[in-house]
Design an enzyme around this catalytic site. Structure first.
Site, mmCIF file in Angstrom:
data_model
loop_
_atom_site.group_PDB
_atom_site.id
_atom_site.type_symbol
_atom_site.label_atom_id
_atom_site.label_comp_id
_atom_site.label_asym_id
_atom_site.label_seq_id
_atom_site.Cartn_x
_atom_site.Cartn_y
_atom_site.Cartn_z
ATOM 1 N N ASP A 8 0.954 -1.332 0.132
ATOM 2 C CA ASP A 8 -0.024 0.024 0.029
ATOM 3 C C ASP A 8 0.965 1.010 0.056
ATOM 4 O O ASP A 8 2.179 1.131 0.303
ATOM 5 C CB ASP A 8 -0.861 -0.124 1.272
ATOM 6 C CG ASP A 8 -1.817 1.038 1.229
ATOM 7 O OD1 ASP A 8 -2.120 1.653 0.006
ATOM 8 O OD2 ASP A 8 -2.756 1.145 2.241
ATOM 9 N N SER A 9 0.205 2.402 0.083
ATOM 10 C CA SER A 9 1.006 3.668 -0.100
ATOM 11 C C SER A 9 1.351 3.982 1.453
ATOM 12 O O SER A 9 2.258 4.905 1.807
ATOM 13 C CB SER A 9 0.304 4.693 -0.963
ATOM 14 O OG SER A 9 -1.015 4.876 -0.263
ATOM 15 N N CYS A 72 -4.664 -1.148 -1.869
ATOM 16 C CA CYS A 72 -4.837 0.128 -2.180
ATOM 17 C C CYS A 72 -6.084 0.357 -3.366
ATOM 18 O O CYS A 72 -5.430 -0.067 -4.361
ATOM 19 C CB CYS A 72 -3.304 1.103 -2.503
ATOM 20 S SG CYS A 72 -3.671 3.014 -3.123
ATOM 21 N N GLU A 150 -3.647 6.976 10.148
ATOM 22 C CA GLU A 150 -2.218 6.712 10.066
ATOM 23 C C GLU A 150 -1.931 7.190 11.372
ATOM 24 O O GLU A 150 -1.059 6.948 12.231
ATOM 25 C CB GLU A 150 -1.669 7.967 8.865
ATOM 26 C CG GLU A 150 -1.732 7.500 7.813
ATOM 27 C CD GLU A 150 -0.647 6.486 7.152
ATOM 28 O OE1 GLU A 150 0.428 6.594 7.839
ATOM 29 O OE2 GLU A 150 -0.808 5.782 6.207
ATOM 30 N N CYS A 181 -11.688 3.026 1.135
ATOM 31 C CA CYS A 181 -10.208 3.138 1.157
ATOM 32 C C CYS A 181 -9.832 2.210 2.317
ATOM 33 O O CYS A 181 -10.403 2.274 3.396
ATOM 34 C CB CYS A 181 -9.820 4.689 1.771
ATOM 35 S SG CYS A 181 -8.068 4.852 1.949
ATOM 36 N N HIS A 183 -7.409 2.481 4.423
ATOM 37 C CA HIS A 183 -7.171 2.966 5.638
ATOM 38 C C HIS A 183 -8.235 3.074 6.600
ATOM 39 O O HIS A 183 -8.203 3.037 8.175
ATOM 40 C CB HIS A 183 -6.639 4.541 5.382
ATOM 41 C CG HIS A 183 -5.338 4.738 5.038
ATOM 42 N ND1 HIS A 183 -4.620 4.365 3.884
ATOM 43 C CD2 HIS A 183 -4.219 5.177 5.909
ATOM 44 C CE1 HIS A 183 -3.424 4.766 3.684
ATOM 45 N NE2 HIS A 183 -2.985 4.851 5.062
#
Length: 265
Positions: A8-9, A72, A150, A181, A183
């Protein structure tokens, strides 16, 4: 021993890792994130393909990986064809869980919560047309929620008040929210607190885990203890706090691949 690489990023792919790990704890995992180029939604397609291909192929060779998960949404829609040409192993991507949300929604009113890039991409329109054409689909694109996820993994609390403000336009209008997403499942509990118990929140983690399990086939259970690995592309802030969360998830401390953002640009 079977090995799976999850890419993932940022740390959003950890939500996918957790779902796969629940089903396949006996598999060895390599988690890699390209934080030097985070967020991916702001990159040109050519750069995204270049970066993902470089990091993924490098780690596949290093660890003799059996399967790759591109955890992602943005990368999945852009890099999968190129990666599948380069690799002889399965490559699994993720897409927003529009179909299960459309089936679950009783009011036929869905909220798609994703990044600004994802809510405007053509593939999102296609998913909605194919699987939710009988539903009203409202969209919110938020980079702030990515930052919240994050921050949470680095030990910072998530503001429910701020979440309510971001989602306030949907109050009383939807009965199902798609976390579009990877995240966002990391702050799923906070999203539920913000929107209330009457709204169902759906993500694609379980579907991806089921797909990975089917592609890997029979997995031999090994008695010996083995390590899982974590890589990033550049040294980031608050690595010590993030390493604590990674250890709790069964992953190693971060090792940098030294692949900075400026290498491609």
């Amino acid at each position: 021993m079977k090995r799976v690489l999850i890419f993932d990023s940022g740390v959003g792919g950890l939500s996918i890792y957790q779902e796969i790990y629940r089903q396949l704890p006996q598999v060895q995992y390599v988690y890699a994130f390209d934080d030097a180029a985070f967020p991916y939604g702001e990159l040109p397609d050519s750069e995204l393909i270049e970066r993902t291909s470089h990091i993924v192929t490098r780690l596949v060779e290093r660890h003799q990986v059996d399967l790759v998960v591109i955890a992602c949404n943005t990368a999945s829609t852009i890099v999968l064809p190129s990666l599948r040409e380069q690799l002889s192993i399965p490559v699994v991507g993720v897409v927003p869980a529009i179909k299960p949300a459309a089936l679950a929604s009783k009011r036929k009113a869905i909220g798609l919560l994703a990044t600004p890039a994802t809510i405007t991409r053509q593939y999102t329109d296609i998913l909605i047309s194919q699987f939710a054409n009988d539903c009203e689909v409202l969209r919110i694109g938020s980079t702030r929620l990515v930052e919240m996820a994050e921050e949470k993994l680095r030990g910072k609390p998530v503001s429910i008040t701020e979440l309510r403000e971001i989602l306030s336009a949907w109050q009383g209008k939807v009965d199902c929210i798609v976390l579009g997403c990877t995240h966002f499942p990391l702050i799923k509990e906070e999203v539920l607190l913000a929107v209330g118990e009457k709204v169902q929140v759906i993500d694609s983690g379980m579907a991806i885990a089921n797909r990975v399990k089917a592609l890997l086939g029979d997995v031999v259970v090994h008695q010996q203890v083995f390590s899982n690995f974590t890589y990033n592309s550049a040294a980031g802030e608050n690595a010590a706090a993030l390493n604590i969360s990674l250890e709790q998830l069964g992953l190693s401390a971060i090792e940098s691949l030294n692949y900075p953002r400026s290498l491609v640009r």
